[in-house]
Design a protein around this motif. Structure first.
Motif, PDB file in Angstrom:
ATOM      1  N   GLY A   1      -9.963   5.058  -3.260  1.00  0.00           N
ATOM      2  CA  GLY A   1     -10.354   3.757  -2.739  1.00  0.00           C
ATOM      3  C   GLY A   1     -11.724   3.736  -2.101  1.00  0.00           C
ATOM      4  O   GLY A   1     -12.525   2.827  -2.354  1.00  0.00           O
TER       5      GLY A   1
ATOM      6  N   ASP B   1      -1.485   8.473  -1.347  1.00  0.00           N
ATOM      7  CA  ASP B   1      -1.868   9.163  -2.573  1.00  0.00           C
ATOM      8  C   ASP B   1      -0.722  10.032  -3.091  1.00  0.00           C
ATOM      9  O   ASP B   1       0.401   9.559  -3.219  1.00  0.00           O
ATOM     10  CB  ASP B   1      -3.133   9.970  -2.335  1.00  0.00           C
ATOM     11  CG  ASP B   1      -3.966  10.164  -3.600  1.00  0.00           C
ATOM     12  OD1 ASP B   1      -3.705   9.441  -4.575  1.00  0.00           O
ATOM     13  OD2 ASP B   1      -4.862  11.010  -3.615  1.00  0.00           O
TER      14      ASP B   1
ATOM     15  N   ALA C   1      -7.559   7.517   1.525  1.00  0.00           N
ATOM     16  CA  ALA C   1      -7.250   6.307   0.746  1.00  0.00           C
ATOM     17  C   ALA C   1      -7.368   6.577  -0.750  1.00  0.00           C
ATOM     18  O   ALA C   1      -7.680   5.681  -1.525  1.00  0.00           O
ATOM     19  CB  ALA C   1      -8.191   5.177   1.156  1.00  0.00           C
TER      20      ALA C   1
ATOM     21  N   SER D   1      -5.426   1.557  -4.225  1.00  0.00           N
ATOM     22  CA  SER D   1      -6.486   1.404  -3.225  1.00  0.00           C
ATOM     23  C   SER D   1      -7.802   1.020  -3.896  1.00  0.00           C
ATOM     24  O   SER D   1      -8.644   0.340  -3.295  1.00  0.00           O
ATOM     25  CB  SER D   1      -6.653   2.696  -2.419  1.00  0.00           C
ATOM     26  OG  SER D   1      -7.022   3.788  -3.251  1.00  0.00           O
TER      27      SER D   1
ATOM     28  N   THR E   1      -1.860   3.798   2.209  1.00  0.00           N
ATOM     29  CA  THR E   1      -1.936   4.671   1.034  1.00  0.00           C
ATOM     30  C   THR E   1      -1.762   6.140   1.421  1.00  0.00           C
ATOM     31  O   THR E   1      -2.367   6.611   2.371  1.00  0.00           O
ATOM     32  CB  THR E   1      -3.295   4.490   0.325  1.00  0.00           C
ATOM     33  OG1 THR E   1      -3.410   3.127  -0.116  1.00  0.00           O
ATOM     34  CG2 THR E   1      -3.413   5.409  -0.881  1.00  0.00           C
TER      35      THR E   1
ATOM     36  N   VAL F   1      -4.295  -1.584   3.485  1.00  0.00           N
ATOM     37  CA  VAL F   1      -3.995  -0.869   2.238  1.00  0.00           C
ATOM     38  C   VAL F   1      -4.424   0.591   2.344  1.00  0.00           C
ATOM     39  O   VAL F   1      -3.677   1.503   1.971  1.00  0.00           O
ATOM     40  CB  VAL F   1      -4.694  -1.539   1.045  1.00  0.00           C
ATOM     41  CG1 VAL F   1      -4.537  -0.687  -0.215  1.00  0.00           C
ATOM     42  CG2 VAL F   1      -4.122  -2.926   0.800  1.00  0.00           C
ATOM     43  N   PHE F   2      -5.623   0.814   2.861  1.00  0.00           N
ATOM     44  CA  PHE F   2      -6.121   2.183   3.008  1.00  0.00           C
ATOM     45  C   PHE F   2      -5.216   3.008   3.919  1.00  0.00           C
ATOM     46  O   PHE F   2      -4.915   4.169   3.628  1.00  0.00           O
ATOM     47  CB  PHE F   2      -7.540   2.165   3.567  1.00  0.00           C
ATOM     48  CG  PHE F   2      -8.606   1.893   2.536  1.00  0.00           C
ATOM     49  CD1 PHE F   2      -8.278   1.658   1.214  1.00  0.00           C
ATOM     50  CD2 PHE F   2      -9.954   1.865   2.885  1.00  0.00           C
ATOM     51  CE1 PHE F   2      -9.256   1.400   0.250  1.00  0.00           C
ATOM     52  CE2 PHE F   2     -10.944   1.622   1.939  1.00  0.00           C
ATOM     53  CZ  PHE F   2     -10.595   1.385   0.625  1.00  0.00           C
TER      54      PHE F   2
ATOM     55  N   SER G   1     -10.210  -2.242  -3.092  1.00  0.00           N
ATOM     56  CA  SER G   1     -11.653  -2.149  -2.873  1.00  0.00           C
ATOM     57  C   SER G   1     -12.402  -3.185  -3.699  1.00  0.00           C
ATOM     58  O   SER G   1     -13.341  -3.817  -3.219  1.00  0.00           O
ATOM     59  CB  SER G   1     -12.147  -0.738  -3.214  1.00  0.00           C
ATOM     60  OG  SER G   1     -11.631   0.221  -2.318  1.00  0.00           O
TER      61      SER G   1
ATOM     62  N   GLY H   1       0.806  -1.208   0.000  1.00  0.00           N
ATOM     63  CA  GLY H   1       0.000   0.000   0.000  1.00  0.00           C
ATOM     64  C   GLY H   1       0.841   1.261   0.000  1.00  0.00           C
ATOM     65  O   GLY H   1       0.385   2.324  -0.443  1.00  0.00           O
TER      66      GLY H   1
END
Length: 287
Positions: free
Chosen positions: A251, A93, A248, A67, A91, A87-88, A71, A59
């Motif tokens: 996501g 971005d 996220a 992300s 993350t 993962v969220f 999902s 992630g």
């Protein structure tokens, strides 16, 4: 007019200084997407009950849309809720290439990634093991020992060279950087830096609760804004971490689109905000 021009000039100078580093960061991201994107997705999908471990590590890879892939995996019952949460949390971005573009922030970037991995693993473990026994099945969802048909809704750009693709991403984010740098500079010049930092600083330990809400906005603009505020000294590292933990990317938007259970989606959204705010408060006490 003088305040307007000063803010615009400062934004242009700061933005231009970042451009070479920002381009190199996106060049690396494009290379990862083109050559290792499928391997990353396969590693995540093959994690099973322990998917939060590769989820926390992978992630952190600044890969566009990762992300969103997670999902879709969750909605198709390929990964567990803990893996999705990991993962969220991991993350960040656009914040990673943005911080990487500023050499003075490299220490912060390393600290951010390390903390992200730690909190992502802890969050994934708690959600997939002790909480799994408490949460109702309808709220938990996710992996059930088999995978349904997966539609990742992710198409990597293969038509142009990585150099042109990296340039396009760089210019897109450069616009955001200029916009937010200008707006922040204009506010600081008009209201006063001491007044702004005083208002945000007056929130004390509750500041991460606000930035975590900002992070929930499913748009790269949120992470750019948080990174800019941090580099301007308006928010603390704990608040930056809270916002980027709750953020996220796209996501969350994809999760609400592809997963039919609104209860699961609402639970994951609320949990993501709570983890971000709590983690930010803890880090604000430490740093």
């Amino acid at each position: 007019m003088e305040i307007f021009l000063d803010a615009l000039l400062d934004a242009l100078i700061d933005g231009v200084k970042m451009l070479p580093f920002l381009y190199l960061a996106y060049l690396l991201i494009e290379w990862l997407e083109r050559h290792h994107g499928e391997n990353i997705e396969n590693a995540l999908a093959g994690g099973g009950r322990w998917g939060f471990l590769p989820g926390a590590l992978l992630g952190c890879v600044p890969q566009c849309g990762f992300s969103a892939v997670a999902s879709n995996f969750y909605a198709s019952r390929v990964i567990t809720p803990g893996t999705l949460l990991a993962v969220f949390i991991a993350t960040s971005d656009e914040a990673i290439p943005l911080l990487a573009a500023e050499p003075s922030q490299w220490t912060t970037l390393v600290l951010l990634i390390v903390c992200k991995i730690i909190f992502a693993i802890v969050g994934g473990v708690l959600l997939d093991f002790p909480l799994r026994k408490v949460l109702p099945h309808s709220l938990y969802g996710g992996y059930e020992g088999h995978a349904d048909e997966v539609d990742c809704h992710e198409e990597h750009e293969e038509t142009s060279s990585i150099f042109l693709a990296a340039l396009r991403h760089t210019l897109e984010i450069f616009v955001f950087i200029l916009l937010f740098s200008f707006l922040i500079g204009l506010i600081f010049e008009s209201v006063g830096e001491d007044a702004i930092t005083g208002i945000l600083g007056g929130m004390g330990i509750f500041q991460p609760m606000l930035t975590a809400l900002v992070g929930l906005v499913p748009n790269c603009a949120a992470s750019v804004l948080l990174a800019q505020l941090y580099m301007e000294g308006a928010i603390t590292f704990g608040s930056l971490f809270a916002g980027l933990t709750a953020g996220a990317g796209v996501g969350l938007a994809v999760l609400w689109r592809v997963n039919p259970s609104w209860k699961q989606n609402l639970f994951m959204t609320g949990l993501l905000w709570a983890v971000g705010a709590a983690a930010g408060m803890v880090l604000q006490l430490i740093f």
